[in-house]
Design an enzyme around this catalytic site. Structure first.
Site, PDB file in Angstrom:
ATOM      1  N   THR A   1       0.797  -1.224   0.000  1.00 49.37           N
ATOM      2  CA  THR A   1       0.000   0.000   0.000  1.00 49.37           C
ATOM      3  C   THR A   1       0.832   1.278   0.000  1.00 49.37           C
ATOM      4  OG1 THR A   1      -0.194  -0.024   2.403  1.00 49.37           O
ATOM      5  CG2 THR A   1      -1.957  -1.113   1.142  1.00 49.37           C
TER       6      THR A   1
ATOM      7  N   LEU B   1       2.808   4.457   1.169  1.00 49.98           N
ATOM      8  CA  LEU B   1       2.641   5.280   2.374  1.00 49.98           C
ATOM      9  C   LEU B   1       1.206   5.798   2.448  1.00 49.98           C
ATOM     10  CD1 LEU B   1       5.906   7.404   2.724  1.00 49.98           C
ATOM     11  CD2 LEU B   1       5.036   5.654   4.273  1.00 49.98           C
ATOM     12  N   HIS B   2       0.274   4.896   2.613  1.00 49.18           N
ATOM     13  CA  HIS B   2      -1.135   5.269   2.735  1.00 49.18           C
ATOM     14  C   HIS B   2      -1.619   4.930   4.133  1.00 49.18           C
ATOM     15  CE1 HIS B   2      -1.597   6.296  -1.457  1.00 49.18           C
ATOM     16  NE2 HIS B   2      -0.791   5.277  -1.712  1.00 49.18           N
ATOM     17  N   ALA B   3      -2.593   5.651   4.600  1.00 53.59           N
ATOM     18  CA  ALA B   3      -3.271   5.486   5.888  1.00 53.59           C
ATOM     19  C   ALA B   3      -2.415   4.871   6.995  1.00 53.59           C
ATOM     20  CB  ALA B   3      -4.585   4.750   5.711  1.00 53.59           C
TER      21      ALA B   3
ATOM     22  N   PRO C   1       0.262   2.692   7.082  1.00 54.58           N
ATOM     23  CA  PRO C   1       1.721   2.798   6.979  1.00 54.58           C
ATOM     24  C   PRO C   1       2.230   4.230   7.176  1.00 54.58           C
ATOM     25  CG  PRO C   1       0.875   1.429   5.219  1.00 54.58           C
ATOM     26  CD  PRO C   1      -0.310   2.054   5.891  1.00 54.58           C
TER      27      PRO C   1
END
Length: 91
Positions: free
Chosen positions: A12, A14-16, A18
């Protein structure tokens, strides 16, 4: 100011979650820490301690990011954050 380049390997990017993990780790250091995605040449570094700022980079799997730190614990911060990203940010 020391900096390191690292590639995102987690699915994923660098989303939500992470991004939150990354920012929380950055907050553990006194140094000023910035991060920028290397793909767009005109991107501005953002505050790595701010999850919302990190999310604005729109980083995906395979993207390279540059992490820079300025302060007494800069090298320690960079070592830790690069290790965290290389390990997949807990995913």
């Amino acid at each position: 100011m020391p900096e390191r380049t690292v590639t995102l390997h987690n699915e994923t990017g660098l989303h939500a979650r992470p991004a939150r993990v990354f920012s929380k780790a950055a907050k553990g250091f006194e140094s000023d820490i910035t991060v920028v995605k290397t793909n767009p040449g005109d991107a501005e570094p953002v505050n790595a301690k701010s999850t919302l700022s990190v999310l604005t980079l729109d980083c995906h799997k395979g993207d390279e990011i540059v992490i820079a730190a300025d302060g007494d614990d800069a090298n320690q911060a960079l070592d830790h954050l690069v290790e965290l990203v290389s390990a997949g940010l807990g995913e």
